[in-house]
Design a protein around this motif. Structure first.
Motif, PDB file in Angstrom:
ATOM      1  N   ASP A   1       0.811  -1.214   0.000  1.00  0.00           N
ATOM      2  CA  ASP A   1       0.000   0.000   0.000  1.00  0.00           C
ATOM      3  C   ASP A   1       0.848   1.269   0.000  1.00  0.00           C
ATOM      4  O   ASP A   1       0.316   2.365  -0.129  1.00  0.00           O
ATOM      5  N   PHE A   2       2.172   1.142   0.153  1.00  0.00           N
ATOM      6  CA  PHE A   2       3.003   2.328   0.348  1.00  0.00           C
ATOM      7  C   PHE A   2       4.172   2.360  -0.629  1.00  0.00           C
ATOM      8  O   PHE A   2       5.146   1.666  -0.455  1.00  0.00           O
ATOM      9  N   HIS A   3       4.040   3.157  -1.661  1.00  0.00           N
ATOM     10  CA  HIS A   3       5.169   3.493  -2.523  1.00  0.00           C
ATOM     11  C   HIS A   3       5.982   2.244  -2.870  1.00  0.00           C
ATOM     12  O   HIS A   3       7.157   2.149  -2.579  1.00  0.00           O
ATOM     13  N   GLY A   4       5.346   1.285  -3.517  1.00  0.00           N
ATOM     14  CA  GLY A   4       5.935  -0.038  -3.717  1.00  0.00           C
ATOM     15  C   GLY A   4       7.333  -0.039  -4.285  1.00  0.00           C
ATOM     16  O   GLY A   4       8.213  -0.713  -3.775  1.00  0.00           O
ATOM     17  N   TYR A   5       7.597   0.732  -5.373  1.00  0.00           N
ATOM     18  CA  TYR A   5       8.895   0.632  -6.021  1.00  0.00           C
ATOM     19  C   TYR A   5      10.010   1.202  -5.154  1.00  0.00           C
ATOM     20  O   TYR A   5      11.058   0.588  -4.981  1.00  0.00           O
ATOM     21  N   GLY A   6       9.784   2.422  -4.597  1.00  0.00           N
ATOM     22  CA  GLY A   6      10.797   3.012  -3.727  1.00  0.00           C
ATOM     23  C   GLY A   6      11.057   2.172  -2.506  1.00  0.00           C
ATOM     24  O   GLY A   6      12.194   2.032  -2.050  1.00  0.00           O
ATOM     25  N   GLN A   7       9.989   1.593  -1.972  1.00  0.00           N
ATOM     26  CA  GLN A   7      10.129   0.748  -0.786  1.00  0.00           C
ATOM     27  C   GLN A   7      10.910  -0.515  -1.106  1.00  0.00           C
ATOM     28  O   GLN A   7      11.712  -0.982  -0.300  1.00  0.00           O
ATOM     29  N   LYS A   8      10.709  -1.067  -2.297  1.00  0.00           N
ATOM     30  CA  LYS A   8      11.441  -2.262  -2.710  1.00  0.00           C
ATOM     31  C   LYS A   8      12.937  -1.962  -2.835  1.00  0.00           C
ATOM     32  O   LYS A   8      13.781  -2.775  -2.460  1.00  0.00           O
ATOM     33  N   ILE A   9      13.263  -0.782  -3.335  1.00  0.00           N
ATOM     34  CA  ILE A   9      14.673  -0.378  -3.440  1.00  0.00           C
ATOM     35  C   ILE A   9      15.314  -0.330  -2.057  1.00  0.00           C
ATOM     36  O   ILE A   9      16.408  -0.858  -1.834  1.00  0.00           O
ATOM     37  N   ILE A  10      14.607   0.292  -1.105  1.00  0.00           N
ATOM     38  CA  ILE A  10      15.139   0.393   0.261  1.00  0.00           C
ATOM     39  C   ILE A  10      15.312  -0.992   0.865  1.00  0.00           C
ATOM     40  O   ILE A  10      16.327  -1.294   1.507  1.00  0.00           O
ATOM     41  N   ASN A  11      14.321  -1.848   0.666  1.00  0.00           N
ATOM     42  CA  ASN A  11      14.372  -3.197   1.227  1.00  0.00           C
ATOM     43  C   ASN A  11      15.536  -3.999   0.648  1.00  0.00           C
ATOM     44  O   ASN A  11      16.239  -4.708   1.371  1.00  0.00           O
ATOM     45  N   ASP A  12      15.765  -3.872  -0.664  1.00  0.00           N
ATOM     46  CA  ASP A  12      16.871  -4.594  -1.305  1.00  0.00           C
ATOM     47  C   ASP A  12      18.228  -4.112  -0.796  1.00  0.00           C
ATOM     48  O   ASP A  12      19.133  -4.913  -0.556  1.00  0.00           O
ATOM     49  N   ILE A  13      18.364  -2.798  -0.628  1.00  0.00           N
ATOM     50  CA  ILE A  13      19.641  -2.260  -0.133  1.00  0.00           C
ATOM     51  C   ILE A  13      19.872  -2.695   1.314  1.00  0.00           C
ATOM     52  O   ILE A  13      20.997  -3.014   1.708  1.00  0.00           O
ATOM     53  N   ALA A  14      18.804  -2.718   2.115  1.00  0.00           N
ATOM     54  CA  ALA A  14      18.933  -3.167   3.503  1.00  0.00           C
ATOM     55  C   ALA A  14      19.442  -4.610   3.552  1.00  0.00           C
ATOM     56  O   ALA A  14      20.331  -4.944   4.340  1.00  0.00           O
ATOM     57  N   LYS A  15      18.898  -5.485   2.703  1.00  0.00           N
ATOM     58  CA  LYS A  15      19.357  -6.873   2.654  1.00  0.00           C
ATOM     59  C   LYS A  15      20.815  -6.957   2.222  1.00  0.00           C
ATOM     60  O   LYS A  15      21.569  -7.809   2.687  1.00  0.00           O
ATOM     61  N   LYS A  16      21.191  -6.069   1.319  1.00  0.00           N
ATOM     62  CA  LYS A  16      22.576  -6.054   0.831  1.00  0.00           C
ATOM     63  C   LYS A  16      23.552  -5.830   1.973  1.00  0.00           C
ATOM     64  O   LYS A  16      24.668  -6.367   1.973  1.00  0.00           O
ATOM     65  N   TYR A  17      23.136  -5.040   2.984  1.00  0.00           N
ATOM     66  CA  TYR A  17      23.994  -4.749   4.132  1.00  0.00           C
ATOM     67  C   TYR A  17      23.544  -5.513   5.380  1.00  0.00           C
ATOM     68  O   TYR A  17      23.655  -5.015   6.498  1.00  0.00           O
ATOM     69  N   ASN A  18      23.037  -6.724   5.149  1.00  0.00           N
ATOM     70  CA  ASN A  18      22.666  -7.638   6.233  1.00  0.00           C
ATOM     71  C   ASN A  18      21.631  -7.034   7.186  1.00  0.00           C
ATOM     72  O   ASN A  18      21.614  -7.356   8.374  1.00  0.00           O
ATOM     73  N   GLY A  19      20.815  -6.150   6.686  1.00  0.00           N
ATOM     74  CA  GLY A  19      19.829  -5.487   7.530  1.00  0.00           C
ATOM     75  C   GLY A  19      18.410  -5.782   7.109  1.00  0.00           C
ATOM     76  O   GLY A  19      18.136  -6.748   6.403  1.00  0.00           O
TER      77      GLY A  19
END
Length: 448
Positions: free
Chosen positions: A406-424
């Motif tokens: 429900d919230f800004h799907g594409y931008g949120q997906k970018i943030i989520n992917d970067i967080a995983k990249k840094y073990n977060g």
């Protein structure tokens, strides 16, 4: 079709040993990082293995003990090759060679177990020095195809452990394509074996067509490895290009801000004498309010022209300056608080993408409200972690529980992917009409 000898190196034994060397290279390449290009590494690795295979085949009437010794030396030579051709630590190089050896054993065990189960002991004739051409090609293609399955498992595990961004996933699935050939191998092989059992002869036409088909499959499988390497390199180059563009954009924005700041300061410095004289004049004629307005206007000009410094990280300062002005144009108050206890190690590119997406989402959501148009961002930097929390107003008219979609799907997906990249990880919550996000990152350098 007549039986062929697997003792003579060329051409039949060459096919078998090439498939074995290809299997080993495929597994080693998946577990290590090459020093040189794919083609050069492949030629050196396969070339040395094939020369050794030719030398061992010249030993006539080898006993089982000699064969085991030759096989041991074969993988020792591969280990030496891996040492010189890859950049990994020594224990990882050893693991890669051991994995290749275990894959070869597993491949042979699976193939011959299936043949024995289906056709009995007579079906395992490829263990001997003579076999049919179709049987030999079936074995070689099975070895190559199964090595891709092992590589697929390795790539998936590495992707999970390294938290690689999802753009690499699409290339990993290509490694499964060679498995489709295994079914064709078994169907044709089984059909031929049935003909041999009933008619006691081989169908030359069936074998010829099958051999052509299997050679085509082998060429396709061979090219897949190079094609994936090419596309992954191009993807990496594109990523580096995007990082360069983002860094250049940040530098350009800094330049524009400093240029604007200098121009405004020149104007203010040029007019400051007149401004002060005018203010003194208003005070002398007992109009202090007019003097205060002039001085306040000058102060606002100085403040608005300044490059905002809220921490020691220039990326955060630049983004804050840009986004603060964008928010002000919409009547939104952006506040960023930074608690610094260490230097930021994550890339400026990833930091920029996280902050800009978070703030853009906040501005977009808050722009729908007529009141409470405040958005907050809190950044805590420690030697171990970076925590980024955002807060803005939220109002949901529906009764259903909101989800991430429900919230800004594409931008949120970018943030989520970067967080995983840094073990977060990235998560959100809604507390008393406030939408709160939390992004946790390990404060580490990451080359992916």
């Amino acid at each position: 079709m007549n039986e062929i000898s697997t003792v003579d190196f060329f051409p039949w034994a060459w096919m078998l040993h090439f498939a074995r060397a290809f299997l080993s290279f495929n597994v080693v390449n998946a577990l290590t990082k090459r020093k040189y290009g794919m083609f050069k590494t492949f030629i050196i690795y396969i070339g040395v293995c094939m020369v050794y295979s030719y030398a061992t085949l010249q030993l006539k009437d080898m006993s089982q003990k000699v064969e085991y010794t030759c096989l041991t030396l074969y993988f020792l030579i591969q280990f030496v090759l891996v040492i010189f051709l890859t950049e990994n630590k020594l224990y990882l190089k050893l693991i890669s060679v051991m994995s290749a050896f275990l894959t070869m054993l597993l491949t042979s065990a699976l193939y011959y177990s299936f043949i024995t189960l289906t056709f009995g002991n007579e079906g395992t004739e490829a263990f001997l020095n003579k076999t049919t051409l179709l049987s030999l090609i079936c074995l070689c293609l099975f070895m190559v195809a199964f090595s891709f399955f092992v590589v697929f498992i390795i790539k998936v595990i590495k992707n999970k452990l390294n938290n690689t961004l999802e753009h690499n996933i699409k290339y990993i699935y290509f490694y499964l394509f060679p498995l489709t050939h295994i079914f064709a191998i078994q169907i044709v092989y089984a059909f031929e074996q049935q003909l041999v059992t009933k008619a006691n002869e081989y169908s030359q036409r069936l074998s010829s067509v099958s051999c052509i088909y299997f050679v085509v499959c082998f060429i396709i499988d061979f090219s897949i490895m190079f094609a994936i390497d090419f596309f992954e390199k191009r993807e990496l180059e594109n990523l580096k290009y995007k990082q360069l563009v983002a860094n250049n954009e940040l530098d350009y924005q800094k330049y524009l801000q400093l240029k604007t700041e200098r121009e405004r300061y020149r104007k203010i410095r040029h007019d400051i004498s007149n401004i002060l004289t005018t203010a003194v004049g208003f005070i002398e004629i007992e109009k202090p309010q007019k003097a205060l307005e002039i001085l306040q206007k000058a102060n606002d000009d100085i403040h608005n022209s300044a490059y905002e410094i809220i921490c020691q990280n220039e990326t955060i300062n630049t983004i804050y300056t840009i986004k603060h002005r964008q928010a002000e144009e919409k009547g939104i108050n952006l506040v960023i608080n930074v608690e610094e206890n260490a230097e930021i190690k994550i890339s400026n590119y990833d930091l920029c993408r996280i902050l800009t997406n978070l703030i853009d989402n906040q501005i977009e959501a808050t722009d729908n409200f007529s009141e409470n148009r405040d958005i907050e961002l809190f950044i805590k930097i420690t030697p171990a972690n970076i925590v980024i929390k955002s807060t803005n107003m939220y109002k949901n008219s529906s009764k259903k529980k909101p989800t991430n979609k429900d919230f800004h799907g594409y931008g949120q997906k970018i943030i989520n992917d970067i967080a995983k990249k840094y073990n977060g990880k990235y998560k959100f919550s809604i507390v008393e009409d406030k939408y709160i996000t939390s992004t946790l990152l390990d404060n580490i350098e990451c080359l992916n």
